[in-house]
Design a protein around this motif. Structure first.
Motif, PDB file in Angstrom:
ATOM      1  N   ALA A  67       5.658  -2.155  17.083  1.00  0.00           N
ATOM      2  CA  ALA A  67       4.203  -1.988  17.186  1.00  0.00           C
ATOM      3  C   ALA A  67       3.626  -2.720  18.386  1.00  0.00           C
ATOM      4  CB  ALA A  67       3.529  -2.462  15.903  1.00  0.00           C
ATOM      5  N   ASN A  71       6.249   0.822  24.463  1.00  0.00           N
ATOM      6  CA  ASN A  71       6.238   2.223  23.995  1.00  0.00           C
ATOM      7  C   ASN A  71       5.883   2.285  22.521  1.00  0.00           C
ATOM      8  OD1 ASN A  71       7.104   3.279  26.495  1.00  0.00           O
ATOM      9  ND2 ASN A  71       9.219   2.740  26.000  1.00  0.00           N
ATOM     10  N   ALA A  72       4.940   1.460  22.101  1.00  0.00           N
ATOM     11  CA  ALA A  72       4.613   1.325  20.676  1.00  0.00           C
ATOM     12  C   ALA A  72       4.280   2.656  20.021  1.00  0.00           C
ATOM     13  CB  ALA A  72       3.461   0.343  20.486  1.00  0.00           C
ATOM     14  N   SER A  73       3.457   3.459  20.652  1.00  0.00           N
ATOM     15  CA  SER A  73       3.044   4.709  19.996  1.00  0.00           C
ATOM     16  C   SER A  73       4.218   5.658  19.818  1.00  0.00           C
ATOM     17  CB  SER A  73       1.916   5.385  20.777  1.00  0.00           C
ATOM     18  OG  SER A  73       2.335   5.725  22.083  1.00  0.00           O
ATOM     19  N   GLY A  77       5.791   5.834  16.179  1.00  0.00           N
ATOM     20  CA  GLY A  77       5.607   7.214  15.726  1.00  0.00           C
ATOM     21  C   GLY A  77       6.913   7.831  15.257  1.00  0.00           C
TER      22      GLY A  77
END
Length: 134
Positions: A67, A71-73, A77
């Motif tokens: 999170a 590249n959290a998303s 995801g």
């Protein structure tokens, strides 16, 4: 590993109404699985066990770093997508077992099948709990 009931029974045979004066309707569960010992059901039970274990190896203790990463998303995801797919699979298994059992709670074969599937799904859910908590 999950063991099938000793007597092969199709959903139609297992869901045959009890001999009563007033028969209640039965769910057509063939859209979920064709039988309590069908290869599809047994494959899904094995798949759930494998994928839950792999999900734990991939993400246990790493959710926070995913999170907060660059590249959290994308990373988070992907994890959520895998988690949702596992929940769908476990829900399908439990829906089949629960609906079949609900059709005749006095049938010991259905009761055992329901208990066996419920145990597997409960164990899998316990192994996935970390994802919600982290």
């Amino acid at each position: 590993m999950f063991s099938a009931p000793p007597t092969p029974r199709s959903v139609a045979e297992a869901a045959a109404p009890a001999q009563t004066a007033e028969s209640l309707p039965e769910w057509n569960l063939a859209d979920l699985y064709p039988a309590t010992n069908s290869p599809q059901l047994l494959d899904d039970l094995a798949k759930a066990e494998r994928e839950v274990a792999q999900f734990g190896k991939d993400y246990r203790g790493r959710v926070k770093s995913l999170a907060e990463g660059a590249n959290a998303s994308v990373d988070l995801g992907a994890a959520v997508k895998r988690y949702e797919a596992l929940q769908d699979l476990l829900g399908r298994l439990m829906s089949f077992a629960g609906l079949l059992y609900s059709g005749d709670t006095t049938d010991p074969g259905r009761a055992k099948f329901y208990g066996d599937v419920q145990e597997k799904v409960t164990n899998a859910s316990a192994q996935l709990l970390f994802f919600q908590l982290e």
